[in-house]
Write an enzyme that holds these catalytic residues in place. Structure first.
Site, PDB file in Angstrom:
ATOM      1  N   ALA A  32      36.861 -75.976  38.244  1.00  0.00           N
ATOM      2  CA  ALA A  32      36.721 -75.749  36.824  1.00  0.00           C
ATOM      3  C   ALA A  32      37.606 -75.080  36.028  1.00  0.00           C
ATOM      4  N   SER A  79      33.753 -64.643  42.288  1.00  0.00           N
ATOM      5  CA  SER A  79      34.057 -64.226  43.524  1.00  0.00           C
ATOM      6  C   SER A  79      34.035 -62.607  43.579  1.00  0.00           C
ATOM      7  N   THR A  94      27.258 -70.176  38.510  1.00  0.00           N
ATOM      8  CA  THR A  94      28.094 -70.899  39.437  1.00  0.00           C
ATOM      9  C   THR A  94      27.582 -70.993  40.996  1.00  0.00           C
ATOM     10  N   THR A 118      29.922 -65.181  52.443  1.00  0.00           N
ATOM     11  CA  THR A 118      30.704 -63.737  52.698  1.00  0.00           C
ATOM     12  C   THR A 118      29.554 -62.732  53.562  1.00  0.00           C
ATOM     13  N   ASP A 119      30.197 -61.861  54.087  1.00  0.00           N
ATOM     14  CA  ASP A 119      29.651 -60.912  54.877  1.00  0.00           C
ATOM     15  C   ASP A 119      28.569 -59.929  53.970  1.00  0.00           C
ATOM     16  N   GLU A 120      29.035 -59.984  52.613  1.00  0.00           N
ATOM     17  CA  GLU A 120      28.305 -59.068  51.645  1.00  0.00           C
ATOM     18  C   GLU A 120      27.244 -59.404  51.594  1.00  0.00           C
ATOM     19  N   TYR A 144      27.225 -60.136  42.681  1.00  0.00           N
ATOM     20  CA  TYR A 144      27.997 -60.871  43.385  1.00  0.00           C
ATOM     21  C   TYR A 144      27.347 -61.475  44.859  1.00  0.00           C
ATOM     22  N   LYS A 148      25.629 -64.788  46.018  1.00  0.00           N
ATOM     23  CA  LYS A 148      25.842 -65.468  47.205  1.00  0.00           C
ATOM     24  C   LYS A 148      24.618 -65.635  48.185  1.00  0.00           C
ATOM     25  N   ASN A 174      39.309 -61.434  53.275  1.00  0.00           N
ATOM     26  CA  ASN A 174      40.467 -62.273  53.383  1.00  0.00           C
ATOM     27  C   ASN A 174      41.689 -61.737  52.537  1.00  0.00           C
ATOM     28  N   ARG A 187      46.375 -56.342  44.032  1.00  0.00           N
ATOM     29  CA  ARG A 187      46.410 -55.542  42.832  1.00  0.00           C
ATOM     30  C   ARG A 187      47.554 -54.411  43.215  1.00  0.00           C
ATOM     31  N   ASN A 243      40.054 -48.047  53.098  1.00  0.00           N
ATOM     32  CA  ASN A 243      40.696 -48.480  52.139  1.00  0.00           C
ATOM     33  C   ASN A 243      42.068 -47.509  51.717  1.00  0.00           C
TER      34      ASN A 243
HETATM   35  P1  NAD Z   1      38.503 -67.488  43.922  1.00  0.00           P
HETATM   36  O1  NAD Z   1      37.757 -66.602  42.812  1.00  0.00           O
HETATM   37  O2  NAD Z   1      39.916 -66.991  44.230  1.00  0.00           O
HETATM   38  O3  NAD Z   1      38.396 -68.861  43.676  1.00  0.00           O
HETATM   39  C1  NAD Z   1      37.268 -69.445  43.184  1.00  0.00           C
HETATM   40  C2  NAD Z   1      37.768 -70.881  42.484  1.00  0.00           C
HETATM   41  O4  NAD Z   1      36.542 -71.504  42.208  1.00  0.00           O
HETATM   42  C3  NAD Z   1      38.427 -70.857  41.361  1.00  0.00           C
HETATM   43  O5  NAD Z   1      39.759 -71.801  41.541  1.00  0.00           O
HETATM   44  C4  NAD Z   1      37.588 -71.321  40.151  1.00  0.00           C
HETATM   45  O6  NAD Z   1      38.339 -71.886  39.120  1.00  0.00           O
HETATM   46  C5  NAD Z   1      36.553 -72.231  41.087  1.00  0.00           C
HETATM   47  N1  NAD Z   1      35.214 -72.209  40.402  1.00  0.00           N
HETATM   48  C6  NAD Z   1      34.786 -71.011  39.747  1.00  0.00           C
HETATM   49  N2  NAD Z   1      33.411 -71.523  39.090  1.00  0.00           N
HETATM   50  C7  NAD Z   1      33.596 -72.898  39.264  1.00  0.00           C
HETATM   51  C8  NAD Z   1      32.272 -73.828  38.671  1.00  0.00           C
HETATM   52  N3  NAD Z   1      31.576 -73.593  38.057  1.00  0.00           N
HETATM   53  N4  NAD Z   1      32.969 -74.956  39.100  1.00  0.00           N
HETATM   54  C9  NAD Z   1      33.918 -75.450  39.675  1.00  0.00           C
HETATM   55  N5  NAD Z   1      34.890 -74.484  40.260  1.00  0.00           N
HETATM   56  C10 NAD Z   1      34.540 -73.149  39.880  1.00  0.00           C
HETATM   57  O7  NAD Z   1      37.467 -67.046  45.259  1.00  0.00           O
HETATM   58  P2  NAD Z   1      37.757 -66.981  46.671  1.00  0.00           P
HETATM   59  O8  NAD Z   1      38.450 -65.570  46.953  1.00  0.00           O
HETATM   60  O9  NAD Z   1      39.070 -67.965  47.039  1.00  0.00           O
HETATM   61  O10 NAD Z   1      36.722 -67.415  47.409  1.00  0.00           O
HETATM   62  C11 NAD Z   1      36.182 -68.537  47.752  1.00  0.00           C
HETATM   63  C12 NAD Z   1      34.807 -68.587  48.530  1.00  0.00           C
HETATM   64  O11 NAD Z   1      34.911 -67.769  49.551  1.00  0.00           O
HETATM   65  C13 NAD Z   1      33.850 -68.117  47.789  1.00  0.00           C
HETATM   66  O12 NAD Z   1      32.565 -68.714  47.927  1.00  0.00           O
HETATM   67  C14 NAD Z   1      33.554 -66.708  48.198  1.00  0.00           C
HETATM   68  O13 NAD Z   1      32.375 -66.094  47.935  1.00  0.00           O
HETATM   69  C15 NAD Z   1      33.973 -66.793  49.383  1.00  0.00           C
HETATM   70  N6  NAD Z   1      34.480 -65.477  50.520  1.00  0.00           N
HETATM   71  C16 NAD Z   1      35.518 -64.949  49.746  1.00  0.00           C
HETATM   72  C17 NAD Z   1      36.196 -63.924  50.646  1.00  0.00           C
HETATM   73  C18 NAD Z   1      37.385 -63.450  50.179  1.00  0.00           C
HETATM   74  O14 NAD Z   1      37.608 -62.166  50.868  1.00  0.00           O
HETATM   75  N7  NAD Z   1      37.939 -63.515  48.931  1.00  0.00           N
HETATM   76  C19 NAD Z   1      35.591 -63.470  51.812  1.00  0.00           C
HETATM   77  C20 NAD Z   1      34.471 -64.287  52.267  1.00  0.00           C
HETATM   78  C21 NAD Z   1      33.849 -65.405  51.538  1.00  0.00           C
HETATM   79  O1  TDX Z   2      41.676 -51.420  42.578  1.00  0.00           O
HETATM   80  C1  TDX Z   2      41.250 -51.386  43.378  1.00  0.00           C
HETATM   81  N1  TDX Z   2      41.046 -50.383  44.100  1.00  0.00           N
HETATM   82  C2  TDX Z   2      40.018 -50.064  45.321  1.00  0.00           C
HETATM   83  O2  TDX Z   2      39.957 -49.144  46.024  1.00  0.00           O
HETATM   84  C3  TDX Z   2      40.209 -52.664  43.954  1.00  0.00           C
HETATM   85  C4  TDX Z   2      40.340 -53.956  43.357  1.00  0.00           C
HETATM   86  C5  TDX Z   2      39.357 -52.528  44.859  1.00  0.00           C
HETATM   87  N2  TDX Z   2      39.226 -51.347  45.639  1.00  0.00           N
HETATM   88  C6  TDX Z   2      38.467 -51.245  46.815  1.00  0.00           C
HETATM   89  C7  TDX Z   2      36.951 -51.931  46.512  1.00  0.00           C
HETATM   90  C8  TDX Z   2      36.558 -52.321  48.145  1.00  0.00           C
HETATM   91  O3  TDX Z   2      36.211 -51.356  48.995  1.00  0.00           O
HETATM   92  O4  TDX Z   2      38.968 -52.053  47.942  1.00  0.00           O
HETATM   93  C9  TDX Z   2      37.931 -52.514  48.608  1.00  0.00           C
HETATM   94  C10 TDX Z   2      38.263 -54.340  48.500  1.00  0.00           C
HETATM   95  O5  TDX Z   2      37.660 -54.537  47.142  1.00  0.00           O
HETATM   96  P1  TDX Z   2      37.876 -56.211  46.595  1.00  0.00           P
HETATM   97  O6  TDX Z   2      39.287 -56.847  46.706  1.00  0.00           O
HETATM   98  O7  TDX Z   2      37.400 -56.093  45.293  1.00  0.00           O
HETATM   99  O8  TDX Z   2      36.848 -56.737  47.616  1.00  0.00           O
HETATM  100  P2  TDX Z   2      35.342 -56.691  48.029  1.00  0.00           P
HETATM  101  O9  TDX Z   2      34.822 -56.060  46.684  1.00  0.00           O
HETATM  102  O10 TDX Z   2      35.250 -55.913  49.198  1.00  0.00           O
HETATM  103  O11 TDX Z   2      35.180 -58.282  48.127  1.00  0.00           O
HETATM  104  C11 TDX Z   2      35.959 -59.319  48.976  1.00  0.00           C
HETATM  105  O12 TDX Z   2      35.461 -59.452  50.171  1.00  0.00           O
HETATM  106  C12 TDX Z   2      34.305 -60.199  50.307  1.00  0.00           C
HETATM  107  C13 TDX Z   2      36.098 -60.397  47.936  1.00  0.00           C
HETATM  108  O13 TDX Z   2      36.235 -60.179  46.580  1.00  0.00           O
HETATM  109  C14 TDX Z   2      34.730 -61.057  48.040  1.00  0.00           C
HETATM  110  O14 TDX Z   2      34.694 -62.450  47.207  1.00  0.00           O
HETATM  111  C15 TDX Z   2      34.395 -61.495  49.387  1.00  0.00           C
HETATM  112  O15 TDX Z   2      33.041 -61.994  49.315  1.00  0.00           O
END
Ligand code: NAD
Ligand code: TDX
Length: 331
Positions: A32, A79, A94, A118-120, A144, A148, A174, A187, A243
């Site tokens: 999207a 996410s 979503t 996710t593990d969350e 969130y 999930k 990740n 960030r 962290n």
């Molecule tokens: P992200 O936020 O970077 O990407 C999400 C993507 O989904 C974006 O491209 C967005 O445009 C698209 N999207 C959102 N709503 C939509 C909709 N309604 N229809 C179609 N597309 C849509 O997320 P990410 O970090 O790549 O995470 C991907 C998946 O992995 C998620 O399901 C998340 O829960 C899971 N996950 C993420 C992590 C992490 O550390 N990032 C860890 C474990 C699991």
């Molecule tokens: O500026 C920051 N300072 C900080 O201390 C931000 C953005 C985060 N944090 C802390 C919060 C968390 O303890 O860092 C840790 C990681 O934060 P995020 O990157 O927001 O991740 P988290 O909330 O752990 O969730 C991530 O991992 C599991 C992904 O965003 C999720 O999509 C996934 O499911």
């Protein structure tokens, strides 16, 4: 194969890895392009894939796309925990309604489905508890993680009640290229490139279990090809770090002092610790991480953000404005 969320962080890396390693697979991305999606993340493979701009909750569109594929890998989601605290509704829409839409389509067309989660969903751990396993009870903390968890439950029900050929994976945090600058590691890296001090929530004692995105995606392929229907697999690379340590490793990569960061307002309901026991994935499917050394993976990631400012720059100012608007303050 239909890949949802393929313009997001993990999805784009999955599509790039798939095109590079599996020339026999034809990929269609459905995304999207929300604030988190970025077409440019697919530029290196743009000629090799089909891209559909649309919503996973659009039942007719999804039904039509699913009717033409052998498998669906579902990454699309809202996410970011902090956004879910500010405005939960898009997460319900979503993550839950969108997953429902995909499940109805794979059910109708009997298409193999892999659900990325996710593990969350398991909540958090105390410092001494063993890591999450496939049998840990669900106990999500944030909007969130609750949505999930809800989406995972739909998948389990559609598998048991309707015989959908689904697998699930729940992965830890990740890191790697193409991650949105709202997330913790990118960030801080992009702040330092901009000469701004990293921002640590609270004291920074929370622990996350870091895995490189390529290792996550190789596990998704292993599960897709050899996983058992109905089975959940936990994905993690024994990458537990607090962290504060991560911020200090990033500071070191920029030759800055280990105290050169700010403590800011903590996240409400902040989960204390995540840790994954990936024994099932390792023993049954023979998976192991290639990025065993977080410091090396982090160095690659810092280099990627230094080299790809054009990719992240357009999102940086809005992201920082959103944190300020949400009330983030230096402690
Ligand atoms: P992200 O936020 O970077 O990407 C999400 C993507 O989904 C974006 O491209 C967005 O445009 C698209 N999207 C959102 N709503 C939509 C909709 N309604 N229809 C179609 N597309 C849509 O997320 P990410 O970090 O790549 O995470 C991907 C998946 O992995 C998620 O399901 C998340 O829960 C899971 N996950 C993420 C992590 C992490 O550390 N990032 C860890 C474990 C699991
Ligand atoms: O500026 C920051 N300072 C900080 O201390 C931000 C953005 C985060 N944090 C802390 C919060 C968390 O303890 O860092 C840790 C990681 O934060 P995020 O990157 O927001 O991740 P988290 O909330 O752990 O969730 C991530 O991992 C599991 C992904 O965003 C999720 O999509 C996934 O499911």
């Amino acid at each position: 194969m239909l890949v949802t969320g393929g313009a997001g962080f993990i999805g784009a890396n999955f599509v790039q890895q798939t095109v590079a390693t599996r020339p026999d697979v034809q990929v269609t991305v459905l995304d999207a392009l929300t604030y988190a999606g970025n077409r440019a993340s697919l530029d290196p493979v743009a000629e090799r894939i089909e891209f559909v701009h649309g919503d996973i909750a659009d039942l007719d569109l999804v039904d039509n796309l699913v009717s033409g594929v052998d498998a669906v890998v579902h990454f699309a989601a809202e996410s970011h925990n902090d956004n879910s605290l500010a405005e939960p509704w898009p997460f319900v829409q979503t993550n839950i309604v969108g997953t429902y839409s995909l499940l109805q389509a794979v059910r109708r067309h009997n298409v193999r489905y892999h659900h990325v989660s996710t593990d969350e969903v398991y909540g958090d751990l105390t410092p001494d508890e063993p890591g999450f396993t496939e049998s840990t009870a669900y106990n999500p903390s944030s909007p969130y993680s609750a949505t999930k968890a809800g989406s995972d439950m739909l998948v389990r029900a559609w598998t048991r009640s309707f015989g959908v050929r689904a697998t699930l994976s729940n992965c830890s945090n990740n890191y790697g290229p193409y991650q949105h600058v709202e997330k913790f590691i990118p960030r801080q890296i992009t702040n330092l490139i901009d000469g701004v001090r990293p921002r640590l929530y609270g004291a920074g004692h929370q622990v996350r279990d870091w895995i490189h995105v390529d290792d996550h995606n190789r596990a998704v392929w292993d599960i897709l090809e050899r996983g058992r229907t109905g089975q959940t697999y936990l994905i993690g690379a024994q990458g537990e770090l607090d962290n504060l340590t991560v911020v200090q490793l990033i500071l070191r990569a920029f030759d800055r002092e280990p105290t050169d960061f700010d403590h800011v307002t903590d996240r409400p309901g902040h989960d204390q610790r995540y840790a994954i026991d990936a024994s099932l994935l390792r023993e049954e499917l023979g998976w192991s991480p290639r990025y065993a050394d977080f410091r090396a993976g982090l160095a690659d990631t810092v280099a990627w953000y230094r080299d790809n400012e054009n990719w992240w720059r357009p999102k940086k100012a809005d992201t920082e404005r959103a944190y300020a608007a949400a009330g983030e303050k230096t402690l």
